[in-house]
Motif scaffolding. Structure first.
Motif, PDB file in Angstrom:
ATOM      1  N   TYR A 225     -18.536  35.324  34.582  1.00 35.25           N
ATOM      2  CA  TYR A 225     -19.787  35.547  35.313  1.00 35.25           C
ATOM      3  C   TYR A 225     -21.005  35.438  34.398  1.00 35.25           C
ATOM      4  O   TYR A 225     -22.141  35.570  34.860  1.00 35.25           O
ATOM      5  CB  TYR A 225     -19.774  36.926  35.971  1.00 35.25           C
ATOM      6  CG  TYR A 225     -18.872  37.028  37.176  1.00 35.25           C
ATOM      7  CD1 TYR A 225     -19.212  36.414  38.384  1.00 35.25           C
ATOM      8  CD2 TYR A 225     -17.675  37.742  37.120  1.00 35.25           C
ATOM      9  CE1 TYR A 225     -18.383  36.506  39.487  1.00 35.25           C
ATOM     10  CE2 TYR A 225     -16.851  37.839  38.215  1.00 35.25           C
ATOM     11  CZ  TYR A 225     -17.202  37.220  39.401  1.00 35.25           C
ATOM     12  OH  TYR A 225     -16.381  37.306  40.502  1.00 35.25           O
ATOM     13  N   GLY A 226     -20.762  35.229  33.105  1.00 36.90           N
ATOM     14  CA  GLY A 226     -21.878  35.119  32.171  1.00 36.90           C
ATOM     15  C   GLY A 226     -22.517  36.455  31.844  1.00 36.90           C
ATOM     16  O   GLY A 226     -23.682  36.508  31.447  1.00 36.90           O
ATOM     17  N   VAL A 227     -21.761  37.538  32.008  1.00 36.36           N
ATOM     18  CA  VAL A 227     -22.275  38.888  31.770  1.00 36.36           C
ATOM     19  C   VAL A 227     -21.741  39.406  30.440  1.00 36.36           C
ATOM     20  O   VAL A 227     -20.533  39.368  30.185  1.00 36.36           O
ATOM     21  CB  VAL A 227     -21.854  39.843  32.899  1.00 36.36           C
ATOM     22  CG1 VAL A 227     -22.317  41.259  32.595  1.00 36.36           C
ATOM     23  CG2 VAL A 227     -22.418  39.368  34.233  1.00 36.36           C
ATOM     24  N   ILE A 228     -22.641  39.884  29.605  1.00 34.70           N
ATOM     25  CA  ILE A 228     -22.252  40.494  28.330  1.00 34.70           C
ATOM     26  C   ILE A 228     -22.466  42.000  28.450  1.00 34.70           C
ATOM     27  O   ILE A 228     -23.600  42.478  28.426  1.00 34.70           O
ATOM     28  CB  ILE A 228     -23.077  39.926  27.163  1.00 34.70           C
ATOM     29  CG1 ILE A 228     -22.898  38.407  27.072  1.00 34.70           C
ATOM     30  CG2 ILE A 228     -22.669  40.599  25.852  1.00 34.70           C
ATOM     31  CD1 ILE A 228     -23.750  37.754  26.010  1.00 34.70           C
TER      32      ILE A 228
ATOM     33  N   GLY B 227     -21.165  35.055  44.616  1.00 33.69           N
ATOM     34  CA  GLY B 227     -21.908  33.939  45.194  1.00 33.69           C
ATOM     35  C   GLY B 227     -22.578  33.063  44.157  1.00 33.69           C
ATOM     36  O   GLY B 227     -22.807  31.868  44.397  1.00 33.69           O
ATOM     37  N   ASP B 228     -22.851  33.608  42.978  1.00 30.11           N
ATOM     38  CA  ASP B 228     -23.514  32.837  41.930  1.00 30.11           C
ATOM     39  C   ASP B 228     -22.626  31.735  41.361  1.00 30.11           C
ATOM     40  O   ASP B 228     -23.120  30.783  40.763  1.00 30.11           O
ATOM     41  CB  ASP B 228     -23.945  33.757  40.777  1.00 30.11           C
ATOM     42  CG  ASP B 228     -24.972  34.794  41.227  1.00 30.11           C
ATOM     43  OD1 ASP B 228     -25.633  34.556  42.254  1.00 30.11           O
ATOM     44  OD2 ASP B 228     -25.108  35.823  40.538  1.00 30.11           O
ATOM     45  N   LEU B 229     -21.299  31.868  41.554  1.00 24.22           N
ATOM     46  CA  LEU B 229     -20.377  30.880  40.999  1.00 24.22           C
ATOM     47  C   LEU B 229     -20.128  29.706  41.938  1.00 24.22           C
ATOM     48  O   LEU B 229     -19.498  28.726  41.544  1.00 24.22           O
ATOM     49  CB  LEU B 229     -19.041  31.548  40.643  1.00 24.22           C
ATOM     50  CG  LEU B 229     -19.091  32.621  39.552  1.00 24.22           C
ATOM     51  CD1 LEU B 229     -17.685  33.140  39.264  1.00 24.22           C
ATOM     52  CD2 LEU B 229     -19.719  32.084  38.277  1.00 24.22           C
ATOM     53  N   GLY B 230     -20.604  29.799  43.182  1.00 24.20           N
ATOM     54  CA  GLY B 230     -20.439  28.689  44.120  1.00 24.20           C
ATOM     55  C   GLY B 230     -18.981  28.331  44.332  1.00 24.20           C
ATOM     56  O   GLY B 230     -18.149  29.185  44.626  1.00 24.20           O
TER      57      GLY B 230
END
Length: 231
Positions: free
Chosen positions: A24-27, A78-81
């Motif tokens: 998810y690109g979360v650190i 939803g951000d990952l489509g």
């Protein structure tokens, strides 16, 4: 919002969440927790005293890997489509959940949980906390059990593009997270299933996996294959 993940570095359940967050690109802020110490401040967050626990500012703690996966899908899926880790289609979601729980529960109970407990965690636990000498019978059983799990992963990898279907999902992340702890200890018989090995190399090569591959734990050196992307 800031996220804090209470985890144990070699806890396979924690690793699953870390890889998912990476996708998810979360650190997150990582807070090492020794659940067997039953620290009072941690019990307030999670009375079950298990890792992982995800805490996001202004929201209740989420304290089970499967619940955290659902929470991340609801808040960020939803951000990952099209690359969503939990598909939109009902049949696909059922299969992803089935396989994800296979690894979070069955594989953990039969393989990764006992191996990490006996080989690693017991070293840091007092006798009252469940520490002591490793249970050799538990280790032998886990080493036997991993063979049929690896064969199942290989079968899934041969019959599908990814374990649960045409796209990478939580099922792949759960399987890879649990295998990674066993691989760190050098206990995966990779020579027994080439399809499982090839699939794992694909997941292992993803950017979300990199933080795990560079870590050293508890004075135990990783196996020779652990950080090798072309093993």
């Amino acid at each position: 919002m800031m996220l804090t993940l209470f985890h144990q570095p070699l806890c396979p359940q924690s690793r699953f969440v870390r890889i998912a967050l990476g996708e998810y690109g979360v650190i997150p802020n990582l807070a090492d927790e020794r659940p067997w110490e039953r620290r009072q401040e941690f019990l307030v967050i999670n009375p079950a005293a298990t890792t992982p626990v995800l805490v996001e500012d202004g929201r209740p703690p989420v304290s089970h890997p499967a619940m955290i996966a659902e929470y991340l899908d609801e808040t960020r899926g939803g951000d990952l489509g099209e690359h969503r880790l939990l598909p939109r289609e009902m049949a696909a979601r059922i299969e992803v959940r089935r396989l994800t729980m296979w690894f979070l529960e069955k594989f953990h109970t039969e393989v990764s949980g006992p191996l990490v407990l006996e080989r690693v965690f017991k070293r840091h636990m007092t006798v009252k906390q469940g520490g002591g000498s490793p249970d050799i019978d538990a280790i032998r059983a886990a080493l036997s059990n991993i063979r049929y799990h690896l064969a199942y992963i290989g079968w899934l990898a041969r019959t599908r593009d990814w374990l649960a279907g045409p796209r990478m999902t939580y099922a792949d992340l759960a399987a890879a997270a649990h295998l990674s702890t066993v691989d760190y200890l050098g206990d995966v018989p990779w020579n027994e299933d080439e399809s499982a090995k090839t699939w794992y190399a694909r997941v292992k090569s993803r950017p979300s996996f990199r933080p795990l591959l560079v870590e050293m734990h508890a004075g135990i050196a990783p196996s020779k294959t652990y950080a090798d992307l072309d093993f």
